[in-house]
Scaffold this motif. Sequence first.
Motif, short mmCIF file in Angstrom:
data_model
loop_
_atom_site.label_atom_id
_atom_site.label_comp_id
_atom_site.label_asym_id
_atom_site.label_seq_id
_atom_site.Cartn_x
_atom_site.Cartn_y
_atom_site.Cartn_z
N CYS A 33 41.94 -72.74 -19.81
CA CYS A 33 43.01 -73.09 -20.25
C CYS A 33 42.68 -73.74 -21.80
CB CYS A 33 43.64 -74.50 -19.50
SG CYS A 33 45.08 -75.01 -20.39
N TRP A 59 50.55 -71.71 -14.23
CA TRP A 59 51.19 -72.47 -15.17
C TRP A 59 52.10 -73.56 -14.66
CZ3 TRP A 59 49.89 -75.26 -18.97
CH2 TRP A 59 50.74 -75.77 -19.90
N GLY A 60 53.22 -73.01 -13.70
CA GLY A 60 54.14 -74.05 -13.33
C GLY A 60 53.36 -75.24 -12.59
N ALA A 61 52.55 -75.06 -11.90
CA ALA A 61 51.62 -76.19 -11.25
C ALA A 61 50.80 -76.84 -12.23
CB ALA A 61 51.00 -75.90 -10.05
N HIS A 62 50.21 -76.09 -12.90
CA HIS A 62 48.94 -76.61 -14.10
C HIS A 62 49.73 -77.47 -14.94
CE1 HIS A 62 45.56 -77.19 -16.17
NE2 HIS A 62 45.88 -76.74 -17.15
N LYS A 63 50.88 -77.21 -15.68
CA LYS A 63 51.28 -77.91 -16.68
C LYS A 63 51.64 -79.55 -16.44
CE LYS A 63 56.23 -76.55 -16.09
NZ LYS A 63 57.50 -76.18 -16.61
N LYS A 64 51.77 -79.83 -15.09
CA LYS A 64 51.97 -81.17 -14.69
C LYS A 64 50.79 -81.88 -14.86
CE LYS A 64 55.32 -79.92 -11.20
NZ LYS A 64 55.65 -79.70 -9.81
N LYS A 117 49.47 -67.19 -15.92
CA LYS A 117 50.99 -67.34 -16.16
C LYS A 117 51.50 -67.90 -14.80
CE LYS A 117 52.46 -64.44 -19.85
NZ LYS A 117 53.30 -63.60 -20.22
N ALA A 118 50.71 -67.25 -13.54
CA ALA A 118 51.22 -67.69 -12.37
C ALA A 118 50.95 -69.01 -11.93
CB ALA A 118 50.40 -66.52 -11.41
N CYS A 125 47.98 -80.97 -16.83
CA CYS A 125 47.16 -80.32 -18.29
C CYS A 125 47.47 -81.58 -19.46
CB CYS A 125 47.77 -78.89 -18.54
SG CYS A 125 46.80 -78.02 -19.83
N TYR A 167 41.97 -70.19 -10.32
CA TYR A 167 43.28 -70.52 -9.46
C TYR A 167 43.40 -69.78 -8.32
CZ TYR A 167 48.09 -69.63 -9.02
OH TYR A 167 49.52 -69.35 -8.41
#
Length: 142
Positions: free
Chosen positions: A13, A31-36, A28-29, A38, A1
Amino acid sequence: YCKKNSSIKLNSCSKCRQVGYCDRKCQKAAWGAHKKLCLPSLSEEELKNKNHKNQKKKTSSNKPSLTWAQLEAFGGAVAEGSVLEVRILKDSSFMRQVVQARDRDGVVKTMAVYTNKRKIDGLELGKILKWKNPRFHWFVDG
């Protein structure tokens, strides 16, 4: 990342095991983009068993329709015997039919139609689309 050079093994992950991070702060930094993007990773055997079970399912009139999240959980496999029921909210079509649609949980996703005709006949704003044996595909650019 973070694109730092690292000689140590990166932590991946724990859900999808597709993305590596140098430390917890980096994870943590991102996660906002990755959770879409994941999705849980499945072994080949688990995916094979899931596809086999889905092929055995029969459509039932009292069975609730799928949600976007449930469809995504099929991991790109066809959801045999299931129906995705969504309301068409917005038409963003240009070269092919592209619409925003809301599922029964209120989640809105963009759908692009990939058929030979490049459209679904009768698809109109405000109407309900019932998609039998749906398949979900996530494009990297959303």
